[in-house]
Design a protein around this motif. Structure first.
Motif, PDB file in Angstrom:
ATOM      1  N   GLN A 102      -0.139  -0.970  -8.019  1.00 44.48           N
ATOM      2  CA  GLN A 102      -0.770  -2.049  -8.770  1.00 44.48           C
ATOM      3  C   GLN A 102      -0.105  -2.241 -10.135  1.00 44.48           C
ATOM      4  O   GLN A 102       0.072  -3.359 -10.604  1.00 44.48           O
ATOM      5  N   ALA A 127      -6.760  -1.392  -4.107  1.00 44.61           N
ATOM      6  CA  ALA A 127      -6.526  -0.076  -4.698  1.00 44.61           C
ATOM      7  C   ALA A 127      -5.112   0.419  -4.399  1.00 44.61           C
ATOM      8  O   ALA A 127      -4.920   1.535  -3.931  1.00 44.61           O
ATOM      9  N   ALA A 161     -10.757   3.721  -9.448  1.00 39.75           N
ATOM     10  CA  ALA A 161     -10.953   2.681  -8.441  1.00 39.75           C
ATOM     11  C   ALA A 161     -10.673   3.231  -7.045  1.00 39.75           C
ATOM     12  O   ALA A 161     -11.418   2.997  -6.093  1.00 39.75           O
ATOM     13  N   LEU A 162      -9.587   4.008  -6.922  1.00 36.26           N
ATOM     14  CA  LEU A 162      -9.231   4.591  -5.632  1.00 36.26           C
ATOM     15  C   LEU A 162     -10.326   5.535  -5.161  1.00 36.26           C
ATOM     16  O   LEU A 162     -10.727   5.529  -4.011  1.00 36.26           O
ATOM     17  N   GLU A 177      -7.935  -5.049   8.447  1.00 39.49           N
ATOM     18  CA  GLU A 177      -7.615  -3.720   7.892  1.00 39.49           C
ATOM     19  C   GLU A 177      -6.608  -2.951   8.738  1.00 39.49           C
ATOM     20  O   GLU A 177      -6.114  -1.908   8.322  1.00 39.49           O
ATOM     21  N   PRO A 228      -8.324  -5.203  -7.257  1.00 44.54           N
ATOM     22  CA  PRO A 228      -8.771  -3.803  -7.326  1.00 44.54           C
ATOM     23  C   PRO A 228      -9.280  -3.306  -5.978  1.00 44.54           C
ATOM     24  O   PRO A 228      -9.254  -2.103  -5.713  1.00 44.54           O
ATOM     25  N   ALA A 229      -9.743  -4.213  -5.104  1.00 45.97           N
ATOM     26  CA  ALA A 229     -10.258  -3.777  -3.803  1.00 45.97           C
ATOM     27  C   ALA A 229      -9.155  -3.189  -2.927  1.00 45.97           C
ATOM     28  O   ALA A 229      -9.406  -2.354  -2.063  1.00 45.97           O
ATOM     29  N   VAL A 235       0.807  -1.214   0.000  1.00 40.06           N
ATOM     30  CA  VAL A 235       0.000   0.000   0.000  1.00 40.06           C
ATOM     31  C   VAL A 235       0.848   1.276   0.000  1.00 40.06           C
ATOM     32  O   VAL A 235       0.486   2.273  -0.593  1.00 40.06           O
ATOM     33  N   GLN A 241      -0.483  -1.033  10.471  1.00 38.45           N
ATOM     34  CA  GLN A 241      -0.721   0.292  11.038  1.00 38.45           C
ATOM     35  C   GLN A 241      -0.142   0.488  12.431  1.00 38.45           C
ATOM     36  O   GLN A 241      -0.220   1.585  12.981  1.00 38.45           O
ATOM     37  N   GLN A 288      -7.162   3.154 -12.321  1.00 33.04           N
ATOM     38  CA  GLN A 288      -6.793   3.021 -10.915  1.00 33.04           C
ATOM     39  C   GLN A 288      -7.262   4.215 -10.113  1.00 33.04           C
ATOM     40  O   GLN A 288      -7.717   4.073  -8.992  1.00 33.04           O
ATOM     41  N   LYS A 332     -13.221   3.603  -3.965  1.00 29.48           N
ATOM     42  CA  LYS A 332     -12.927   2.929  -2.700  1.00 29.48           C
ATOM     43  C   LYS A 332     -13.141   3.874  -1.516  1.00 29.48           C
ATOM     44  O   LYS A 332     -13.677   3.495  -0.497  1.00 29.48           O
ATOM     45  N   ASN A 370      -4.676   4.542   5.044  1.00 26.01           N
ATOM     46  CA  ASN A 370      -5.781   3.766   5.624  1.00 26.01           C
ATOM     47  C   ASN A 370      -5.839   3.779   7.145  1.00 26.01           C
ATOM     48  O   ASN A 370      -6.544   2.986   7.739  1.00 26.01           O
TER      49      ASN A 370
END
Lengths: 337, 539, 314
Positions: free
Chosen positions: B129, B125, C47-48, B197, B122-123, B48, B201, C44, C51, C83
């Motif tokens: 990618q 994101a 998609a972001l 999730e 894709p989830a 990420v 972190q 993308q 999301k 996130n």
């Protein structure tokens, strides 16, 4: 208090008309108010010094950039980071062109080159840039004071004077405006406008007047309960006259003191704007952006920070001294202490 | 009431003071290296993150299938050996059996497959990618990313715990250099599902399989600590007890902290470099970021080659490097940086490639005269967008001055803005010139050369020849013939630069101050600041 | 009084809602986007955006955001800390910033008040000049220059305090940033209280009080100071808020893990949720301070409370 009859502020009394047999005392006007102010102002050494200093800086800001033949934007990497050097001051260590014992002028073979305030990291003449920057900062300061005076004072006066729902509503607007960080308001302007003086002035206009309006409001809140205001109202004076003739002159000293504070904060707001990319566009300079740039070389070339900071501090000192003098001149009570 | 209010305030302050005292990192008598970084750690989730600081810390705590040795040669890491099929499209990796996560569970082939599926999903994101879709060429990655294929159809399988077979859609000669980059690092599925999730972190939601493990990290804190990982298979190679990553954002504060001994290593910037050029603790670390001016070909006049050639050769790149940056950066008369990739001949790409667009004020002026005739103009105002960092602004100011001096009639307007705003203007094609940079993601010239395909980037051109060349090198028969491929990549670079379709400025190097008692930190082109073999002595 | 406070509180909530909505609108038009890295392709980015729900209209996002916020959920960070819930990002930083700000305001106000009052009492003497110099230096030397001066001399040369914020030394770490930050309020308050005090000293009621034979201390401490405090409190509120801007720079220089530097980063990286959340917190503090100030007015100057109650409760 519930049973009290409510009468709207300003409507309690009504002008019955001016009759010939009413005696109005006019003796106080034997000497003109403004003449008095000038006399009292010139008697104060500090304020005269301040005024002279501002004049001097103003003159330098106007003619300074043309005095030594360099331009503010000429990049010359061969001449970068040269320490200040002045021909007839070269026996002072600050102006001998050497830094930490190394004379880079000599090393570069520039025996007849003089940069009075030295050069910056891109080899631009700092004397020219400093006065060029002063010019822009003074302009911004001037606009800030005008904005403070016009928008801030009238907003504060109206809000404080009318009180009640009007005040409440106007204060909510202030809270909303103030609640959003200037940084965001300003960054947003980047999209709408091109970076430059206009955007800076607009950014200042959006939030700069708030401090002043709060002071004006507080002063009005204090004054409007005073006996002489009540007396004026008894005589049936209108809102605008009451504000302009009775309240405004009595808070003038406060307002001038406050507006002198809005000058540095305006100049610093501008420096902050430079920091987020909305300041004066490069290669233009302002005192704020020069200080910002100079700070980055503080450990290596302190002179880059020193000159613009000294000019700024002098400017601020002078504005403060002058403000003091002005306030004392407007308010003769002070002199008797 | 005044009293009550003030006692309330005091109580509040007291509470806050106590809250701020929280838990502290414990470091008794251990040898720690203190490294000054400029930004905070964003996340430990390798699939990420996008920023340098997070990459550095992840690279110190996690290992992929391969790794670089001291000399940037690819050597085994979690994979102890591998076979590549004849057609270059099937890779079989044999994983070491003693590789373990810091919670004691073994590192298996499934950990890689799980991580790669996450990257393609894709989830997730992920910003990276493209690394598995466009770059790696793993079978079905593109379809999964587009949502037209199931996650399980990804071309990677695990015949047993310690064997990983990867199927590619096309030969990818640099595949082994891809799997040592963080987005391709493994993730333990079981552990991931236990934190979901929250993964990456906090220190408790992170696992390490590399030399160090994260032991102190407060959200938003200005210090991050990693300590040796007792489960690491090569833990005997690690001599240092740990590394403190200390966030120092102000360059001058960093210098004072360095001289005070609070930090052992940091990157010097701006004017500070000059002062230390001759210091024994000073060194230049090769970097691979290439700064260049991106040209919007859709803008009026900028589609004219003569004008572009005039602009691209009108600024003295050497002066920018030695006069402004002073950090060992080198003028870029090319687009593929030096020391990025070694060819089939065993030589660096740059050694056998020509240079383009050298500084030449006289020929720049001649080009400008021609451009004036072709475009029927005699003056031109052009805007250059630039991000608001000290060095970018200084470089842009210099270029502005140089172009205006060398090409009379051209006025350059500088527009400074935040980096995000600049990137937005770029992707909206709402710019004329943009001073930008590109960093490599893998050790192959294509990481630089493939990005300007028609309609995919902000350059705004239609160049059929360029597109055809890139496709041939990536998907065509040439992809399998190393020598021809190498030559064709030189063609692509020529196609980009001969008419100054982009204007390179410099290849960024870094000036570093590092205490003499700290040695052995490894630097490579795509990853760096590896403390695995670092040694810190007390002096 | 309690009805007045209740009314103010309801107004405060409304104000906050307006602010959040205005912010949402503004961010909509802010240059840049959280997802525009060169390495992303169009699909993308889409998609972001979906999301994180950024593809929905502003008003829907606004209502969603507010309903989540009521439950203490401020959303996730897009790119500063990928996130991560913003509440946990801020939890550690906010106390540091508030403590720093509070220390600076307390120190600055107290010293400024003392200096200003002394300057007025000994008008046109050495103390007066000192007050002028301090207030001029305080407002005309940028806080980062002053901060660096402290850092260099007390931190580096003398080695009295840490240069960089250290989690292990939370008290001594804040000494230098507090000093640097307090310079501006000190200058402002000194300047303002001097002016006010001079005015009060020249007023008729002071003459009257003096003629009643009050002791000098009682005269100045009770009668004069009380009247000086009103305008001081007025400037104090915006001053506290302006410290937040000041702390952005100070936090950077001393590597303080606070919210000031976070806000700058958030704006520069278009991390919308962080910007909205921080601004929201900042507004709550501001409105809270204003409320306290208005109530303090009443305590110090009963006449104002009277008018307020008249006009609000009728």
């Amino acid at each position: 208090m519930k049973d009290e009859i409510k009468i709207e502020t300003g409507r309690e009394f009504e002008l019955v008309g001016i009759r010939a047999d009413m005696h109005i005392d006019k003796n106080y006007a034997s000497q003109s108010f403004w003449k008095d102010v000038v006399v009292r102002f010139t008697r104060n050494k500090g304020s005269v010094f301040g005024m002279m200093m501002i004049l001097l800086i103003l003159i330098l800001a106007i003619v300074g950039p043309t005095m030594n033949g360099y331009t503010y934007d000429n990049v010359n990497l061969d001449h970068q980071n040269l320490a200040p050097r002045v021909k007839w001051l070269s026996h002072f260590s600050i102006f001998d062109g050497a830094e930490k014992g190394v004379d880079r002028y000599a090393a570069l073979g520039l025996s007849d080159t003089y940069y009075w305030f030295g050069t910056d990291t891109l080899g631009r003449d700092l004397w020219t840039r400093t006065w060029e920057g002063t010019r822009i900062s003074l302009f911004i300061a001037f606009v800030a004071v005008v904005i403070d005076m016009v928008i801030g004072v009238s907003y504060g006066l109206v809000s404080g004077y009318f009180g009640g729902a009007v005040d409440s509503f106007m204060q909510r607007i202030v809270e909303i405006l103030n609640g959003i960080p200037t940084l965001i308001t300003v960054t947003l302007l980047m999209l709408v406008m091109e970076p430059g003086l206009k955007s800076i002035i607009l950014a200042l206009m959006l939030t700069g007047w708030i401090g002043m309006s709060r002071v004006a409001r507080a002063q009005v809140l204090k004054l409007k309960e005073q006996e002489y205001v009540l007396a004026a109202r008894t005589l049936g004076i209108g809102h605008i006259d009451l504000i302009a003739k009775e309240i405004l002159p009595n808070i003038f000293g406060q307002l001038i003191t406050m507006s002198m504070f809005s000058i540095p904060s305006a100049i610093f707001s501008e420096a902050f704007l430079s920091f987020v990319g909305l300041g004066v566009p490069t290669p233009m300079a302002s005192l704020g952006s020069l200080i910002n740039d100079g700070y980055k070389s503080f450990l290596t070339h302190p002179y880059m920070l020193v000159f613009p900071t000294v000019v700024l501090a002098l400017l601020m000192l002078s504005f403060n001294l002058m403000a003091d003098g002005l306030r004392d001149a407007f308010d003769p009570k002070m002199q008797e202490l | 009431m005044l009293k009550r209010a003030s006692s309330l305030i005091m109580a509040g302050l007291l509470l806050l003071t106590m809250a701020a005292c929280g838990s502290n990192p414990v470091q008794a008598d251990k040898v720690f290296a203190n490294y000054g970084i400029e930004t905070e750690l964003s996340s430990m989730d390798a699939q990420v993150v996008t920023d340098g600081t997070s990459f550095t810390i992840i690279e110190n705590t996690t290992e992929g299938l391969t790794q670089f040795d001291k000399n940037s040669v690819i050597v085994p890491a979690i994979a102890e050996s591998w076979e590549i099929s004849e057609d270059g499209m099937t890779y079989t990796f044999h994983l070491r059996k003693d590789a373990k996560w810091s919670n004691g569970t073994p590192v298996t082939a499934n950990d890689f497959i799980f991580a790669w599926k996450r990257l393609a999903d894709p989830a997730t994101a992920s910003d990276y990618q493209f690394f598995i879709t466009d770059v790696s060429g793993i079978r079905n990655a593109n379809a999964i990313a587009a949502g037209t294929a199931a996650l399980d159809s990804l071309g990677a399988e695990a015949p047993d715990e310690h064997t990983l077979v990867v199927y590619l859609e096309r030969p990818v000669p640099y595949f082994l250099s891809l799997v040592l980059f963080p987005p391709m690092f493994p993730v333990n599925e079981e552990f991931y599902n236990s934190v979901k999730e929250l993964y990456g972190q906090s220190k408790d939601a992170t696992l390490a399989n590399g030399p160090f493990m994260l032991t102190y990290w407060e959200q938003g804190g200005t210090q991050i600590t990693v300590e040796r990982n007792p489960e690491y298979y090569a833990k005997d190679e690690v001599t240092i007890d740990g590394v403190n990553f200390v966030v120092v954002k102000d360059a001058q504060s960093a210098l004072l902290a360095y001289r005070n001994g609070d930090i052992d290593k940091f990157t010097l910037t701006g004017e500070l470099v000059e002062q230390f050029e001759n210091d024994p603790e000073f060194s230049i670390v090769d970097g691979s970021y290439l700064w260049y001016i991106l040209v919007n070909h859709k803008e009026a006049h900028l589609d004219n080659a003569e004008l572009r050639l005039a602009l691209a050769t009108a600024y003295d790149k050497q002066a920018i490097c030695s006069g402004i940056l002073k950090d060992g950066s080198v003028p870029a008369d090319y687009f593929v940086p030096t020391k990025l990739a070694t060819g089939p001949d065993g030589k660096d790409f740059r050694e056998t490639s020509p240079v383009y667009l050298e500084y030449n004020p006289a020929s720049a002026l001649a080009h400008w005269e021609k451009a004036k005739k072709e475009l029927a103009i005699d003056s031109l105002e052009i805007s250059l967008i630039v991000e608001d960092t000290e060095s970018a602004i200084a470089v842009a100011t210099f270029i502005q001055d140089a172009i205006q001096k060398n090409l009379p009639g051209i006025t350059v307007k500088l527009e400074t803005m935040s980096k995000k705003a600049r990137l937005q203007r770029q992707s909206d094609k709402d710019y004329q010139l943009s001073l930008t940079r590109w960093g490599p993601d893998y050790s192959d010239p294509m990481t630089y050369l493939e990005q300007f395909k028609t309609n995919t980037t902000s350059i705004g051109w239609d160049n059929a020849r360029y597109d055809a060349l890139v496709d041939e090198v990536t998907f065509g028969r040439t992809a399998l013939e190393p020598v021809a491929r190498w030559e064709m990549m030189k063609e692509i670079e020529k196609e980009l630069l001969q008419n100054a379709d982009i204007m390179p400025v410099y290849q960024k190097n870094n000036a570093v101050l590092q205490k003499k008692n700290l040695t052995g930190i490894e630097e490579h082109m795509t990853i760096g600041n590896l403390f695995k073999h670092a040694v810190k002595t007390t002096d | 009084m309690s009805r007045y406070i209740l009314k103010r509180l309801i107004l405060a909530v409304l104000t906050l809602l307006v602010i959040v909505f205005v912010l949402f609108l503004m961010l909509q038009y802010m240059p840049g986007s959280p997802f525009n890295d060169e390495k992303l392709n169009a699909e993308q980015v889409a998609a972001l955006k979906s999301k994180y729900g950024l593809d929905q209209p502003v008003y829907i996002r606004f209502f969603k955001y507010v309903s989540h916020m009521v439950r203490g959920d401020f959303g996730l960070s897009y790119n500063i800390q990928k996130n991560v819930p913003i509440s946990s990002m801020i939890r550690g930083r906010l106390p540091v910033s508030i403590r720093l700000g509070a220390q600076a305001v307390l120190l600055g106000t107290l010293l400024g008040l003392v200096l200003g009052v002394m300057a007025a009492l000994w008008h046109n003497t050495f103390v007066d000049t000192l007050c002028t110099i301090v207030s001029v230096v305080g407002v005309s030397v940028p806080s980062f220059v002053f901060a660096f001066f402290l850092l260099y001399n007390l931190g580096f040369k003398a080695g009295l305090f840490p240069i960089l914020y250290k989690v292990t030394l939370p008290v001594s770490s804040t000494v230098l940033p507090t000093l640097a930050l307090s310079m501006f309020p000190l200058a402002q308050i000194a300047r303002f209280s001097r002016t006010e005090m001079l005015e009060v000293l020249g007023s008729d009621y002071m003459l009257f009080a003096e003629s009643k034979g009050l002791t000098s201390f009682r005269l100045h401490a009770v009668h004069a100071l009380r009247n000086v405090l009103i305008p001081i409190i007025t400037v104090l509120a915006p001053l506290i808020v302006s410290l937040m801007t000041g702390s952005m720079v100070i936090e950077k220089i001393f590597s303080v893990p606070g919210v000031g530097s976070l806000l700058v980063t958030a704006i520069q990286s278009n991390d919308y949720n962080v910007v909205v959340s921080l601004t929201f917190i900042y507004c709550v503090m501001y409105i809270g301070i204003m409320l306290v100030v208005d109530m303090l007015y009443g305590v110090i100057d009963p006449r104002i409370r009277l008018t307020k109650e008249n006009s609000h409760e009728g």
